[in-house]
Structures are given as structure tokens and as C-alpha cells.
Design a protein around this motif. Structure first.
Motif, PDB file in Angstrom:
ATOM      1  N   ASP A 299      -4.633  -8.372   5.480  1.00 35.79           N
ATOM      2  CA  ASP A 299      -3.196  -7.208   4.671  1.00 35.79           C
ATOM      3  C   ASP A 299      -2.767  -6.019   5.578  1.00 35.79           C
ATOM      4  O   ASP A 299      -3.086  -5.674   6.185  1.00 35.79           O
ATOM      5  CB  ASP A 299      -4.810  -6.881   3.638  1.00 35.79           C
ATOM      6  CG  ASP A 299      -4.176  -6.825   2.371  1.00 35.79           C
ATOM      7  OD1 ASP A 299      -2.838  -6.752   1.999  1.00 35.79           O
ATOM      8  OD2 ASP A 299      -5.210  -6.420   1.301  1.00 35.79           O
TER       9      ASP A 299
ATOM     10  N   ASP B  71      -8.157  -1.672   1.188  1.00 36.48           N
ATOM     11  CA  ASP B  71      -9.143  -3.229   1.955  1.00 36.48           C
ATOM     12  C   ASP B  71      -8.659  -3.747   2.758  1.00 36.48           C
ATOM     13  O   ASP B  71      -9.185  -5.064   3.980  1.00 36.48           O
ATOM     14  CB  ASP B  71      -9.514  -4.280   0.402  1.00 36.48           C
ATOM     15  CG  ASP B  71      -8.258  -4.815   0.259  1.00 36.48           C
ATOM     16  OD1 ASP B  71      -7.459  -4.294   0.619  1.00 36.48           O
ATOM     17  OD2 ASP B  71      -8.351  -5.975  -0.223  1.00 36.48           O
ATOM     18  N   GLY B  72      -7.137  -3.376   3.370  1.00 32.27           N
ATOM     19  CA  GLY B  72      -7.093  -3.718   4.153  1.00 32.27           C
ATOM     20  C   GLY B  72      -8.124  -3.802   5.884  1.00 32.27           C
ATOM     21  O   GLY B  72      -7.910  -3.886   7.052  1.00 32.27           O
TER      22      GLY B  72
ATOM     23  N   ASP C   9       0.583  -0.902  -0.024  1.00 26.53           N
ATOM     24  CA  ASP C   9       0.113  -0.060   0.045  1.00 26.53           C
ATOM     25  C   ASP C   9       0.820   0.766   0.100  1.00 26.53           C
ATOM     26  O   ASP C   9       2.462   0.854   0.343  1.00 26.53           O
ATOM     27  CB  ASP C   9      -1.022   0.443   1.122  1.00 26.53           C
ATOM     28  CG  ASP C   9      -1.616  -0.764   1.241  1.00 26.53           C
ATOM     29  OD1 ASP C   9      -2.144  -1.319   0.054  1.00 26.53           O
ATOM     30  OD2 ASP C   9      -2.877  -0.572   2.107  1.00 26.53           O
TER      31      ASP C   9
ATOM     32  N   ASP D  26      -3.302   0.576  -4.044  1.00 24.55           N
ATOM     33  CA  ASP D  26      -2.696  -0.612  -2.976  1.00 24.55           C
ATOM     34  C   ASP D  26      -2.702  -1.780  -4.207  1.00 24.55           C
ATOM     35  O   ASP D  26      -3.549  -1.568  -5.051  1.00 24.55           O
ATOM     36  CB  ASP D  26      -4.155  -1.032  -2.431  1.00 24.55           C
ATOM     37  CG  ASP D  26      -3.718  -2.754  -2.044  1.00 24.55           C
ATOM     38  OD1 ASP D  26      -3.282  -3.432  -2.213  1.00 24.55           O
ATOM     39  OD2 ASP D  26      -5.316  -3.529  -0.969  1.00 24.55           O
TER      40      ASP D  26
END
Ligand code: MG
Length: 249
Positions: free
Chosen positions: A240, A201-202, A18, A36
Motif C-alpha cells: 500500500d 496503514d501502508g 495518501d 489515506d
């Protein structure tokens, strides 16, 4: 305008693909972006940082004071295409980087105006948080969102779907890309602070929108706000890399 951001490797990944960046330009515009990356050991990291730098650089070069909406959209579209070309060419030039790509979510904040622009490719997200409400401002380009839109699965099923990480648009994987560019009204609620949150999205794969809302509002300082969001995603598993970038409007 105050903004701050942080990225964290999470608990399961061996590197952080990221990246985040922000710039306040002389023309009275602040640009914020999160990318990302994906693709191989090195590819994801290179794709995300190259896309971010290229996008921010193009915005800085081409945005001018007093542009009309159509002109701003033109600059943003061209900036995404420039980032796409940079990543695609680099991926093609080097075998171990082949196929790399990245998400890109960005916000363009025009100081003193009551609207902003959100740019999106992929499944990183933009949210607004004001008072007791959180609103997702970007639309995921993901396989599970496609299934939700078709009515095949519910949003709750999407959250645990085995293919939830598959994205349907990315920067740098083909010679062209289609970004979403939306003008968003900044809807305030009385004196409540208005936060714009960009994230990877982590964060959103680990905690719910309601939890994001709670952590943003209950934090006592910018550092506390970033740490409590990232801490919550790590406590939930940290599957993530986790990135948050927050602007207080
Ligand atoms: Mg991710």
C-alpha cells in the motif's frame, strides 16, 4: 520544533492516495496530519488532499492563543466536520467521485506544554516513541479492531485477516462523522528524544511496532529515519502507499 514527513507509493499501487501536511501557527501550536484516501481511481487522492487542506485550514483559522481544552476540542471537532462536509459534498456532486472518503489522523502540539491532542478517524495511526518504548496513541476504527475488542480474534490474527483493510469510520462517506479526540500526556524518559509519529496503514500493515521503534531510534538523521521506515515497509512487500510524518518534541 522539528518535523518532517514523506510519502511513498509503495510497490503495488498505481497511484498514491495518501497525503500529509503540517503547519506551525502564530498562536504557538503545530498541527500535523496524515490522510489515506479511498474510492475509485481519482476519488481517494482527491478525498485525502481535500480533507487535509480543509482540516488544516480550519485549525489555522480558528485556533487562538490561550484556549482552554474544551475550546480546543471544539475547534478540532468542527475542523473534522468541515473536512467531512467538503469531501461528502464533492463526492455527491460528481459521479466518478461518489463514495470517496479518507482516514484522518492529526496531532495538535502546544509548544511548551506537556500534553497534546490526537484526532483520529479510521486506521491511520499516531505513535509516540521515546527511549525503548513505542505507544500507539490512536485507536483504529476498523473491522478487525472491532473483532479484537469483542474477543473473537487476537491482534496477531487481525494483522493477517482478509478484511484487515475495512474501516468502520471515515471522513467524507456520510453527512456526519465522529472523530476521536484525546488529550495525551507527553511522558518523557530521561533525556531520550521524544518522537511523535503519524503514519498510514501502508507502514503498520507491513512492519510491526517493534520494527517501527527500531527504525526510529537507530536512524542517524531525519532523512534516514523516514527512508528506513519506508524502506522497511517496501522490503516487506510495499502492498500500500506508505506515509510517515514525525515530530521531535
Ligand atoms: Mg492505506
Amino acid at each position: 520544533m522539528n518535523y518532517y514527513g514523506k510519502t511513498d507509493i509503495g510497490k503495488r499501487r498505481e497511484n498514491n492516495q495518501d497525503c500529509l501536511g503540517a503547519k506551525t501557527l502564530e498562536c504557538g501550536i503545530t498541527v500535523l496530519a496524515v490522510c489515506d484516501g479511498m474510492g475509485g481511481v481519482k476519488g481517494g487522492e482527491i478525498a485525502s488532499s481535500l480533507a487535509l487542506d480543509t482540516f488544516l485550514g480550519a485549525c489555522e483559522r480558528d485556533l487562538k492563543p490561550y484556549m482552554e481544552d474544551g475550546q480546543i476540542r471544539g475547534v478540532l471537532t468542527a475542523a473534522v466536520h468541515e473536512a467531512n462536509t467538503a469531501v461528502f459534498r464533492k463526492g455527491n456532486a460528481c459521479e466518478e467521485l461518489s463514495g470517496m472518503g479518507t482516514t484522518l489522523v492529526a496531532a495538535l502540539i502546544l509548544h511548551g506544554l506537556d500534553y497534546m491532542f490526537i484526532v483520529n478517524v479510521g486506521d491511520s495511526r499516531a505513535y509516540s516513541v521515546c527511549g525503548d518504548s513505542i505507544t500507539q496513541l490512536s485507536f483504529d476504527h476498523s473491522y478487525v479492531q472491532f473483532l479484537v475488542d469483542k474477543g473473537d480474534i487476537t491482534p496477531a490474527e487481525a494483522a493477517t485477516h482478509p478484511d484487515r483493510h475495512v474501516i468502520t469510520r471515515a471522513v467524507g462517506v456520510a453527512d456526519a462523522v465522529r472523530p476521536d479526540i484525546d488529550r495525551i500526556d507527553i511522558e518523557r524518559k530521561g533525556d531520550a528524544p521524544y518522537y511523535l509519529l503519524l503514519c498510514s496503514d501502508g507502514l503498520t500493515g507491513m512492519i510491526s511496532n517493534d520494527e517501527i521503534l527500531k527504525h526510529v531510534n537507530s536512524a542517524t538523521s531525519p532523512d534516514d529515519r523516514m527512508d528506513s521506515l519506508i524502506g522497511a515497509a517496501n522490503e516487506a512487500g510495499g502492498d500500500d502507499n506508505i506515509t510517515v510524518l514525525i515530530a521531535e518534541l
